[in-house]
Design a protein around this motif. Structure first.
Motif, PDB file in Angstrom:
ATOM      1  N   ALA A  45       1.753  -9.217  55.391  1.00  0.00           N
ATOM      2  CA  ALA A  45       1.940 -10.608  55.230  1.00  0.00           C
ATOM      3  C   ALA A  45       0.852 -11.299  55.957  1.00  0.00           C
ATOM      4  O   ALA A  45       0.394 -12.365  55.413  1.00  0.00           O
ATOM      5  CB  ALA A  45       3.087 -10.856  55.803  1.00  0.00           C
ATOM      6  N   TYR A  49      -1.505 -13.655  53.852  1.00  0.00           N
ATOM      7  CA  TYR A  49      -1.500 -15.236  54.496  1.00  0.00           C
ATOM      8  C   TYR A  49      -3.229 -15.675  54.877  1.00  0.00           C
ATOM      9  O   TYR A  49      -3.554 -16.635  54.286  1.00  0.00           O
ATOM     10  CB  TYR A  49      -0.926 -15.002  55.789  1.00  0.00           C
ATOM     11  CG  TYR A  49      -1.225 -16.484  56.655  1.00  0.00           C
ATOM     12  CD1 TYR A  49      -0.392 -17.596  56.361  1.00  0.00           C
ATOM     13  CD2 TYR A  49      -1.952 -16.892  57.455  1.00  0.00           C
ATOM     14  CE1 TYR A  49      -0.136 -18.813  56.879  1.00  0.00           C
ATOM     15  CE2 TYR A  49      -1.964 -17.913  58.395  1.00  0.00           C
ATOM     16  CZ  TYR A  49      -1.223 -19.068  57.878  1.00  0.00           C
ATOM     17  OH  TYR A  49      -1.325 -20.126  58.565  1.00  0.00           O
ATOM     18  N   ARG A  53      -3.392 -17.418  51.164  1.00  0.00           N
ATOM     19  CA  ARG A  53      -2.188 -18.262  51.076  1.00  0.00           C
ATOM     20  C   ARG A  53      -2.447 -19.639  50.567  1.00  0.00           C
ATOM     21  O   ARG A  53      -1.577 -20.189  50.097  1.00  0.00           O
ATOM     22  CB  ARG A  53      -1.961 -18.791  52.710  1.00  0.00           C
ATOM     23  CG  ARG A  53      -2.933 -19.583  53.406  1.00  0.00           C
ATOM     24  CD  ARG A  53      -2.563 -19.974  54.750  1.00  0.00           C
ATOM     25  NE  ARG A  53      -3.798 -20.755  55.671  1.00  0.00           N
ATOM     26  CZ  ARG A  53      -4.746 -20.019  56.310  1.00  0.00           C
ATOM     27  NH1 ARG A  53      -4.826 -18.809  56.024  1.00  0.00           N
ATOM     28  NH2 ARG A  53      -5.538 -20.895  56.668  1.00  0.00           N
ATOM     29  N   PRO A 119      -0.765 -17.154  62.454  1.00  0.00           N
ATOM     30  CA  PRO A 119      -0.490 -18.123  61.656  1.00  0.00           C
ATOM     31  C   PRO A 119      -0.121 -19.285  62.091  1.00  0.00           C
ATOM     32  O   PRO A 119       0.381 -19.510  62.923  1.00  0.00           O
ATOM     33  CB  PRO A 119       0.672 -17.594  60.559  1.00  0.00           C
ATOM     34  CG  PRO A 119       0.575 -16.066  60.864  1.00  0.00           C
ATOM     35  CD  PRO A 119       0.287 -15.754  62.372  1.00  0.00           C
ATOM     36  N   ALA A 124       4.504 -21.410  55.316  1.00  0.00           N
ATOM     37  CA  ALA A 124       3.547 -20.375  54.512  1.00  0.00           C
ATOM     38  C   ALA A 124       3.720 -19.114  54.906  1.00  0.00           C
ATOM     39  O   ALA A 124       4.138 -18.104  54.162  1.00  0.00           O
ATOM     40  CB  ALA A 124       2.385 -20.870  54.285  1.00  0.00           C
ATOM     41  N   TYR A 125       3.761 -18.801  55.868  1.00  0.00           N
ATOM     42  CA  TYR A 125       3.446 -17.599  56.578  1.00  0.00           C
ATOM     43  C   TYR A 125       5.070 -16.834  56.491  1.00  0.00           C
ATOM     44  O   TYR A 125       5.150 -15.615  55.951  1.00  0.00           O
ATOM     45  CB  TYR A 125       2.967 -17.325  58.120  1.00  0.00           C
ATOM     46  CG  TYR A 125       3.329 -15.911  58.613  1.00  0.00           C
ATOM     47  CD1 TYR A 125       2.465 -15.030  58.264  1.00  0.00           C
ATOM     48  CD2 TYR A 125       4.351 -15.408  59.154  1.00  0.00           C
ATOM     49  CE1 TYR A 125       2.726 -13.607  58.751  1.00  0.00           C
ATOM     50  CE2 TYR A 125       4.570 -14.159  59.643  1.00  0.00           C
ATOM     51  CZ  TYR A 125       3.597 -13.207  59.444  1.00  0.00           C
ATOM     52  OH  TYR A 125       3.939 -11.944  59.776  1.00  0.00           O
ATOM     53  N   ILE A 128       5.511 -15.946  52.868  1.00  0.00           N
ATOM     54  CA  ILE A 128       4.940 -14.565  52.466  1.00  0.00           C
ATOM     55  C   ILE A 128       5.466 -13.389  53.077  1.00  0.00           C
ATOM     56  O   ILE A 128       5.447 -12.101  52.646  1.00  0.00           O
ATOM     57  CB  ILE A 128       3.331 -14.835  52.707  1.00  0.00           C
ATOM     58  CG1 ILE A 128       2.626 -15.977  51.987  1.00  0.00           C
ATOM     59  CG2 ILE A 128       2.411 -13.693  53.095  1.00  0.00           C
ATOM     60  CD1 ILE A 128       1.474 -16.365  52.636  1.00  0.00           C
TER      61      ILE A 128
END
Length: 184
Positions: A45, A49, A53, A119, A124-125, A128
């Motif tokens: 991830a 990212y 991302r 992050p 978003a993280y 993901i």
């Protein structure tokens, strides 16, 4: 008195005071926590990212394909975390036996660029990471859209190694390459 018209106003938090509701939602939003997963999912991830991302699902999966293509290639480490964190290292100046990656010499640039690896876009993280967890657990089936790529770079740079690899595809702002194997 009119209700608050911010993005937080249609919340499930009830209070007769709109400004208090807005304050509570902003506080909850700003203190959102990063999700956690298995170590392998977190490594994947973080790589997705920091490398892709800003891209669509094809870009995220293409970066993932490179990691897995390396895991399967005997010239690279055989776990996701070892591939993502692969780098030449140096001993700590503290002489404590700890080795650190050499700045700007990692396989994936974000890992040793000297910047924080935490992050900043939590939403978003977390999205993901959920995808990475499913990939690690084999719950997401997808094709290798990179045609076996083991390398890639942004389309605005041309690394010296590019001429020694076979170009396979361009996805979003990354160009992918395969490192051909030589039969022994």
């Amino acid at each position: 008195m009119s209700s608050s018209s911010s993005i937080y106003s249609n919340s499930s938090i009830y209070t007769p005071f709109p400004l208090l509701r807005t304050f509570l939602m902003k506080t909850l939003f700003l203190t959102a926590k990063l999700l956690t997963g298995t170590p392998e999912a977190e490594c994947l991830a973080l790589n997705m990212y920091f490398e892709a991302r800003n891209q669509n699902i094809a870009g995220l999966l293409a970066v993932t394909n490179v990691v897995y293509n390396r895991v399967r290639d005997k010239r690279y480490p055989n776990t996701v975390c070892e591939v993502v964190q692969q780098a030449p290292t140096r001993l700590s100046w503290k002489n404590n036996g700890i080795r650190y990656p050499i700045k700007n010499k990692c396989q994936f640039s974000w890992y040793c660029d000297g910047k924080s690896d935490k992050p900043t876009d939590i939403e978003a993280y977390n999205s993901i990471l959920l995808l990475a967890n499913k990939i690690i657990k084999g719950k997401v089936k997808y094709l290798d859209i990179t045609d076996g790529a083991t390398h890639y770079h942004a389309d605005y740079v041309l690394p010296s190694w590019a001429s020694t690899k076979t170009r396979t595809v361009e996805i979003n702002d990354h160009i992918f390459y395969r490192w051909e194997t030589v039969d022994d």
